[in-house]
Scaffold this active site. Structure first.
Site, PDB file in Angstrom:
ATOM      1  N   CYS A 131      -3.654   7.311  -4.557  1.00  7.76           N
ATOM      2  CA  CYS A 131      -3.311   5.646  -4.826  1.00  7.76           C
ATOM      3  C   CYS A 131      -1.560   5.425  -5.175  1.00  7.76           C
ATOM      4  O   CYS A 131      -0.685   5.626  -6.545  1.00  7.76           O
ATOM      5  CB  CYS A 131      -4.040   4.629  -5.889  1.00  7.76           C
ATOM      6  SG  CYS A 131      -4.235   3.172  -5.234  1.00  7.76           S
ATOM      7  N   CYS A 185       1.046  -1.379  -0.004  1.00  8.58           N
ATOM      8  CA  CYS A 185      -0.008  -0.117  -0.421  1.00  8.58           C
ATOM      9  C   CYS A 185       0.895   1.353  -0.349  1.00  8.58           C
ATOM     10  O   CYS A 185       1.514   1.863   0.952  1.00  8.58           O
ATOM     11  CB  CYS A 185      -0.764   0.364   1.537  1.00  8.58           C
ATOM     12  SG  CYS A 185      -1.900   1.211   1.414  1.00  8.58           S
TER      13      CYS A 185
HETATM   14  O1  PYC Z   1      -1.892   3.559  -2.215  1.00  5.83           O
HETATM   15  O2  PYC Z   1      -0.955   2.019  -2.955  1.00  5.83           O
HETATM   16  C1  PYC Z   1      -2.001   2.696  -2.249  1.00  5.83           C
HETATM   17  C2  PYC Z   1      -3.464   2.496  -1.643  1.00  5.83           C
HETATM   18  C3  PYC Z   1      -3.587   1.198  -1.642  1.00  5.83           C
HETATM   19  C4  PYC Z   1      -5.420   0.948  -1.913  1.00  5.83           C
HETATM   20  C5  PYC Z   1      -5.815   2.414  -0.977  1.00  5.83           C
HETATM   21  N1  PYC Z   1      -4.211   2.496  -0.841  1.00  5.83           N
END
Ligand code: PYC
Length: 324
Positions: A244, A94
């Site tokens: 993300c 993550c």
């Molecule tokens: O930042 O990789 C990330 C992530 C995955 C799910 C929520 N954030």
């Protein structure tokens, strides 16, 4: 089946990275024994899943949170081991969460500015913390697995996307009819959830049959300083408040494969809240190594209390409208 008793108290620190929350579990978690972080994740999943639900689901958490269970690393020179989890299950890696873990370790005085290593179930990641608390994560290798995959979607016709790995599996869609803004959140969630179900129904997977559990839509950035804007649906049917980290890594792998991003070139990924993570890649032969930079802020330091007799000590586990 063995009955697991939750402790009275679990210590946590909450933070957010570009708007997306991370809940670090400092103490009170289950004893997972020795072995790699991947092996300990399997023990957690098989025998202690109640901890995930108790820590993350209502009434002590919510479906928006990502949990980060801090563990003793296998290599004592690493800063920590970590298992990430959410309302629906476990994450391999993550990106925003690793930035949250770094900010939390810094807040606790466990690490200072400089380079550190964190062990995850999908491999070791390096982090660098600077004097301004900005964190750069050297993520696991990213790659595009399949390009221009066709999926039929009832009510939407044929859509196309790339399947890519950035520490989690993503389906990345450039062409869609939506404006990526929060006032379209319901439509965005419904569309991406339908895509996820269609991928599963049609046997479209990541490598070795792995389920694609993150769906990512792109459009032009709202701020001209940025390169692109995204919306990411996470496995528990919640959208990522940040751009993300693993999704940005998967995106950069696709850009490199298309000859649109050169090693070292910065990629500013804007998310649905207008917040930004900055990425770049390095090449190691054929391997694409993504780097993600962002900041996290601590929002709470607290104890979760599990009183005897509380019927919801184990959390209200809901997933996709069902109480589990
Ligand atoms: O930042 O990789 C990330 C992530 C995955 C799910 C929520 N954030």
């Amino acid at each position: 089946m063995q009955k697991i008793t939750l402790p009275y108290r679990i210590e946590i620190v909450d933070s957010h990275t570009a708007g997306e929350p991370t809940r670090c579990v400092l103490s009170g978690g289950p004893h997972l024994g020795a072995g790699s972080i991947a092996e300990r994740l399997e023990r957690l999943r098989a025998h202690y899943d109640v901890y995930r639900r108790a820590i993350l689901c209502e009434p002590r958490g919510s479906e928006v949170l990502v949990g980060a269970l801090l563990l003793e690393p296998v290599d004592p020179t690493a800063a920590a081991g970590v298992i990430f989890f959410n309302n629906a299950g476990y994450l391999g890696m993550c990106g925003h969460g690793t930035i949250g873990v770094a900010a939390t370790l810094a807040y606790l005085g466990r690490i200072g500015a400089g380079k550190h290593r964190i062990e995850t179930p999908v491999g070791e990641v390096a982090i660098e913390l600077d004097e301004k608390n900005e964190v750069t994560v050297a993520n696991v290798e990213a790659y595009r697995y399949r390009a221009h995959v066709q999926v039929e979607l009832p009510g939407h016709g044929t859509i196309y996307g790339d399947v890519a790995w950035g520490g989690n599996w993503f389906f990345l869609i450039e062409k869609h009819p939506f404006r990526l803004s929060l006032d379209h959140e319901d439509e965005l969630t419904e569309f991406t959830w339908q895509v996820r179900k269609a991928l599963a129904a049609n046997g479209v997977t990541g490598a070795n049959g792995a389920e694609i559990d993150h769906i990512e839509l792109f459009t032009a950035a709202h701020d001209p300083a940025n390169d692109s804007r995204n919306y990411v649906l996470c496995p528990g049917k919640e959208y990522d408040r940040s751009p993300c980290g693993t999704g940005t890594s998967a995106k950069m792998a696709c850009l490199v494969a298309d000859g649109k991003l050169a090693p070292g070139q910065l990629w500013r990924q804007e998310g649905i809240l207008d917040s930004v993570l900055t990425g770049r890649v390095e090449r190691d032969g054929d391997r694409i190594l993504p780097f993600i930079t962002g900041s996290a802020y601590v929002t709470a330091e607290a104890s979760l209390i599990f009183e005897a007799g509380d019927p919801f000590r184990g959390g209200i586990a809901q997933h996709n409208g069902k109480v589990l």
